[in-house]
Design a protein around this motif. Structure first.
Motif, short mmCIF file in Angstrom:
data_model
loop_
_atom_site.label_atom_id
_atom_site.label_comp_id
_atom_site.label_asym_id
_atom_site.label_seq_id
_atom_site.Cartn_x
_atom_site.Cartn_y
_atom_site.Cartn_z
N MET A 1 0.81 -0.94 -0.01
CA MET A 1 0.09 -0.05 -0.07
C MET A 1 1.01 1.27 -0.17
O MET A 1 1.72 1.36 0.83
N LYS A 2 0.49 1.92 -0.81
CA LYS A 2 1.47 3.47 -1.19
C LYS A 2 1.09 4.33 -0.09
O LYS A 2 -0.10 4.31 0.58
N HIS A 3 2.03 5.12 0.41
CA HIS A 3 2.05 6.00 1.51
C HIS A 3 0.81 7.19 1.17
O HIS A 3 0.31 7.43 2.13
N ASP A 4 0.58 7.43 0.13
CA ASP A 4 -0.49 8.29 0.16
C ASP A 4 -2.02 7.81 -0.39
O ASP A 4 -2.79 8.43 -0.51
N THR A 5 -2.20 6.45 -0.04
CA THR A 5 -3.47 5.72 -0.03
C THR A 5 -4.04 6.28 0.86
O THR A 5 -3.90 6.42 2.16
N ARG A 6 -5.56 6.70 0.69
CA ARG A 6 -6.23 7.36 1.57
C ARG A 6 -7.24 6.22 2.12
O ARG A 6 -7.88 5.33 1.29
N VAL A 7 -7.79 6.01 3.36
CA VAL A 7 -8.36 4.96 4.01
C VAL A 7 -9.56 5.66 5.03
O VAL A 7 -9.19 6.78 5.62
N ARG A 8 -10.67 4.97 5.04
CA ARG A 8 -11.55 5.72 5.91
C ARG A 8 -11.37 5.15 7.42
O ARG A 8 -10.85 3.77 7.70
N LEU A 9 -11.39 5.86 8.51
CA LEU A 9 -11.23 5.50 9.82
C LEU A 9 -12.71 4.79 10.53
O LEU A 9 -13.38 5.60 10.76
N GLY A 10 -12.51 3.71 10.40
CA GLY A 10 -13.51 2.71 10.89
C GLY A 10 -14.97 3.08 10.30
O GLY A 10 -15.12 3.06 9.45
N ARG A 11 -15.83 3.27 11.18
CA ARG A 11 -17.22 3.65 10.88
C ARG A 11 -17.39 5.01 10.64
O ARG A 11 -18.64 5.44 10.47
N THR A 12 -16.48 5.86 10.53
CA THR A 12 -16.54 7.25 10.45
C THR A 12 -16.67 7.60 8.80
O THR A 12 -16.12 6.86 8.15
N ASN A 13 -16.75 9.11 8.52
CA ASN A 13 -16.49 9.63 7.16
C ASN A 13 -15.16 10.09 6.99
O ASN A 13 -14.97 10.80 5.87
N VAL A 14 -14.35 9.86 8.12
CA VAL A 14 -13.20 10.67 8.04
C VAL A 14 -12.17 9.83 7.38
O VAL A 14 -11.93 8.49 7.70
N THR A 15 -11.54 10.39 6.40
CA THR A 15 -10.37 9.55 5.85
C THR A 15 -8.97 10.14 6.06
O THR A 15 -8.75 11.37 6.35
N VAL A 16 -8.09 9.33 6.12
CA VAL A 16 -6.64 9.71 6.43
C VAL A 16 -5.77 9.15 5.30
O VAL A 16 -6.15 7.99 4.62
N THR A 17 -4.54 9.52 4.95
CA THR A 17 -3.61 8.74 4.48
C THR A 17 -2.98 7.98 5.29
O THR A 17 -2.78 8.26 6.44
#
Length: 335
Positions: free
Chosen positions: A1-17
């Motif tokens: 997985m590349k460093h700038d891949t964005r994923v969602r935090l659990g059940r929230t709508n917040v995403t992080v790289t």
């Protein structure tokens, strides 16, 4: 997985790289940092595709947030995720707090403002902390708010700080709430007795330590709580396992340095920098959403990105397990 891949935090709508930027180092932890240097470091993170930035009032006793806010000021606020922490207020009229100093009596943060840390997990303290962080950061909202190190204040934090954050989340003021700590036991209590979306675990799930595999990470998977790992270099020891290195914010014991050196030797046999293995290891666990690193310079930022994306042969992980340097049940990155 590349460093700038964005994923969602659990059940929230917040995403992080999956690779995030922590404001500990630019706050001046251990070494002074010039303002121009912090600006260039943040720019390097942004230009590399990092869109997850984490701070706390404690980092540089305000300098971390102030410098991070200045460095991000020219970028669109909707394009990045910003987190900070509550539970520690900064007050100029408070007596010195021993937790602001290491075992030799030296301040952790160099050139910090003349303020002291005051622990406050009350509702009023939480609201004041957020208000003051927003001012230092120069923004109008935080995406994630963590309760910071409530080790000795856990009952109060559960009774007041977390309900306050839950209320703010329910109102849409913040997108996700959690806690940031250097231990798993209290985080497990928080997971069971409150309603966190994410938990930030610093230094306790690394190449040197995998006890989080026993109960903490399975509990987070069960409850759909996204784990963010920090301190993956264990205060620098896994970046440079030399005599005098720091571990867990203080001088590393000889036996821990020796273990880090053995890890380094295995990595060297496979032509892989120890830092690359340290950066990539935690994210292999399905409970872990992101890795935070406190980066001091632009060159460190570029190096971390390169090492995070480096392909590591499976034979390295196999040798670490065979030598008893890594738990046999630890998930490892796949080439």
């Amino acid at each position: 997985m590349k460093h700038d891949t964005r994923v969602r935090l659990g059940r929230t709508n917040v995403t992080v790289t999956v690779l995030g930027f922590g404001a500990t180092a630019i706050g001046g932890m251990y070494e002074a940092v010039e303002e121009e240097q912090s600006d260039l470091t943040i720019k390097a993170a942004w230009d590399s595709g990092i869109r997850f930035f984490d701070a706390a009032p404690q980092y540089g006793r305000g300098n971390g947030e102030t410098r991070l806010g200045r460095g991000l000021a020219s970028y669109p606020r909707d394009e990045y995720t910003l987190s900070s922490k509550v539970g520690r207020l900064l007050r100029a009229d408070a007596p010195p707090n021993k937790d602001d100093f290491d075992s030799d009596g030296k301040p952790y943060d160099v050139d910090a403002p003349s303020v002291s840390t005051v622990y406050d997990y009350s509702r009023d303290g939480v609201l004041r902390s957020i208000e003051e962080s927003l001012k230092r950061l120069g923004v109008d909202r935080l995406d994630i708010v963590h309760v910071h190190d409530p080790d000795d204040y856990l009952p109060e934090a559960l009774a007041t700080a977390f309900p306050t954050l839950i209320e703010l989340r329910d109102q849409g003021v913040v997108g996700a709430i959690g806690a940031g700590m250097n231990q798993t036991a209290a985080l497990e209590t928080i997971a069971r007795e409150s309603d966190p979306d994410t938990l930030l675990l610093a230094g306790r799930y690394t190449l040197l330590e995998q006890d989080a595999l026993d109960t903490f990470l399975p509990l987070c998977l069960q409850r759909n709580i996204a784990v963010i790992t920090g301190g993956v270099f264990n205060s620098g020891l896994l970046a440079n396992p030399a005599a005098g290195a720091r571990y867990n914010y203080d001088r590393a014991p000889d036996d821990v340095i020796e273990r880090a050196r053995k890890l380094d030797q295995v990595c060297a046999r496979h032509s892989v920098p120890l830092k690359a293995a340290a950066l990539q290891f935690p994210l292999a666990h399905s409970a872990v959403a992101a890795v935070l690193t406190g980066t001091r310079t632009a060159s460190e930022m570029h190096e971390n990105v390169e090492l995070f994306d480096l392909e590591i042969p499976s034979e390295l992980w196999e040798e670490l397990k065979a030598d008893g340097l890594l738990r046999a049940d630890a998930p490892v990155p796949q080439p």
